[in-house]
Design an enzyme around this catalytic site. Sequence first.
Site, mmCIF file in Angstrom:
data_model
loop_
_atom_site.group_PDB
_atom_site.id
_atom_site.type_symbol
_atom_site.label_atom_id
_atom_site.label_comp_id
_atom_site.label_asym_id
_atom_site.label_seq_id
_atom_site.Cartn_x
_atom_site.Cartn_y
_atom_site.Cartn_z
ATOM 1 N N GLU A 301 0.817 -1.211 0.000
ATOM 2 C CA GLU A 301 0.000 0.000 0.000
ATOM 3 C C GLU A 301 0.855 1.268 0.000
ATOM 4 O O GLU A 301 0.848 2.034 0.966
ATOM 5 C CB GLU A 301 -0.924 -0.004 1.218
ATOM 6 C CG GLU A 301 -1.884 -1.181 1.251
ATOM 7 C CD GLU A 301 -2.663 -1.264 2.556
ATOM 8 O OE1 GLU A 301 -2.315 -0.517 3.506
ATOM 9 O OE2 GLU A 301 -3.601 -2.065 2.640
ATOM 10 N N PRO A 302 1.576 1.559 -1.072
ATOM 11 C CA PRO A 302 2.327 2.812 -1.116
ATOM 12 C C PRO A 302 1.395 4.003 -1.302
ATOM 13 O O PRO A 302 0.429 3.942 -2.057
ATOM 14 C CB PRO A 302 3.227 2.633 -2.343
ATOM 15 C CG PRO A 302 2.447 1.708 -3.236
ATOM 16 C CD PRO A 302 1.715 0.770 -2.304
ATOM 17 N N CYS A 371 -0.359 32.332 13.513
ATOM 18 C CA CYS A 371 -0.042 32.799 14.860
ATOM 19 C C CYS A 371 0.383 31.641 15.750
ATOM 20 O O CYS A 371 -0.287 31.308 16.744
ATOM 21 C CB CYS A 371 -1.237 33.547 15.448
ATOM 22 S SG CYS A 371 -1.568 35.101 14.610
ATOM 23 N N GLU A 372 1.471 31.000 15.379
ATOM 24 C CA GLU A 372 2.067 29.907 16.142
ATOM 25 C C GLU A 372 3.579 30.004 15.998
ATOM 26 O O GLU A 372 4.085 30.131 14.873
ATOM 27 C CB GLU A 372 1.614 28.542 15.606
ATOM 28 C CG GLU A 372 0.137 28.253 15.722
ATOM 29 C CD GLU A 372 -0.285 27.876 17.129
ATOM 30 O OE1 GLU A 372 0.596 27.574 17.955
ATOM 31 O OE2 GLU A 372 -1.499 27.896 17.395
ATOM 32 N N TYR A 401 0.328 14.277 2.045
ATOM 33 C CA TYR A 401 0.082 14.731 3.421
ATOM 34 C C TYR A 401 0.247 16.242 3.583
ATOM 35 O O TYR A 401 0.616 16.718 4.646
ATOM 36 C CB TYR A 401 0.975 13.972 4.407
ATOM 37 C CG TYR A 401 0.737 12.496 4.351
ATOM 38 C CD1 TYR A 401 -0.472 11.950 4.774
ATOM 39 C CD2 TYR A 401 1.691 11.637 3.823
ATOM 40 C CE1 TYR A 401 -0.718 10.592 4.687
ATOM 41 C CE2 TYR A 401 1.459 10.272 3.748
ATOM 42 C CZ TYR A 401 0.247 9.762 4.174
ATOM 43 O OH TYR A 401 0.008 8.418 4.083
#
Length: 444
Positions: A301-302, A371-372, A401
């Site tokens: 499952e690539p 804002c992090e 992703y």
Amino acid sequence: MSTPLLTELPAGPDDLTVWPASTARLPQGHLSVGGVSLAELADRFGTPAYVLDEDEIRARCRTYRAAFPQADVVYAAKAFLSRAMVRWIEEEGLGLDVCSAGELELAHATGFPPERMVLHGNAKSPRDIELALRVGVGRIVVDSPSEIARIAALTGPAGRQKVMVRVVPGVSAGGHEKIRTGTDGQKFGLSLTDGSAQHAIARVLGQPQLELTGLHCHIGSQITDVKPYLVAVRRMVGLMARIKESHGVTLPELDLGGGHAVAYRPGERALDPTALARRLTGELTDSCAAAGLPVPRLLIEPGRAIAAPAGVALYRVLAVKHTGPTLFVAVDGGMSDNPRPALYGARYAPRPIGRSTTAEPVPATVVGRHCEAGDVIASDVPLPADVRPGDLIAVPVAGAYQASMASAYNLVGRPPVIAVHRGTARLLIRRETQEDLSRRDVGA
């Protein structure tokens, strides 16, 4: 001399080894992918934006099909999914691994054959299971004991559904602790060591509505070494031998998941599918012979290994400033369109494009607009000393992703996805607008 399992990528100041194969240098510091200038794409579609090379996707599918000619290659949709991606995967002869009703519905609506789908998930909702049964997915992977009765009940007395049982083989592998899924103590699968997997298998075999076609395992992601896969093969074959001895059942399939590493930066290691296939199939044949079992059909499952290297993220610089010794280069995207650096400490290799300069490179930290403090795309990367607002920054290996994990944090809409193919560009997914976000807010 044996073929190395890991491909070492050469590093250099102008290295394009982790970029799509179609990447070409153009005058004045420009780059093209798929025959299309990235700067022109930024002007046409705006930034931030994802660019996906269709030929790179197809070539990687074909590499896997050639490496595993006797196996089922099943693309992991969670890496990236769109209607176009579904069509490419189908045309290249791969199966499709989905893990929600949303992914399943998109694939089914696009016309993907349901018998070539596998449904995953550690906590499948009733809708997930009902839709899978209604459209006729090929296999459902059982991840917990409660799913067994639920799937059987929804299948009904006249139905029969093929299932696999996800086993935790006790193998630790992966590039970060949050993506290591082959050991006890994480949420996926049923343990081999405490007997949970064996108990679930016995329960499945006792359900006339369920047909146990095989076992499944997935030991982690960004795995650079073949050895953990070989250990997993031996343990899974050992379990298959015990199933035959205890229940008189010879299982015809074994799914070893994915997790094959790709290089995000020049010089990093990537797992070679051809060499992996040779070692895996050899180990599987030997282990089955020693156990007195026929060799089961292999499934892999690539996901990342197909999608990630085909993608490039485009950003425009908004601000440049020194804070102490650090040069911060802030762009118009960030953790909303790529949360991986904040989640896993992922490291990328941003590159300026679209402007030639004679300025010497200096270390810089490329940060996002959110804002992090953790909204960092890449630290200590070489950028021209004269980097300035308006410059374009391109980040390779952005196909997996990123779009799939993007959010609307700070109410910043998600970027578009643009496909390039032999000199043409077309929009696959449009930019999420403020109107899109406002329409969801129905309270007053």
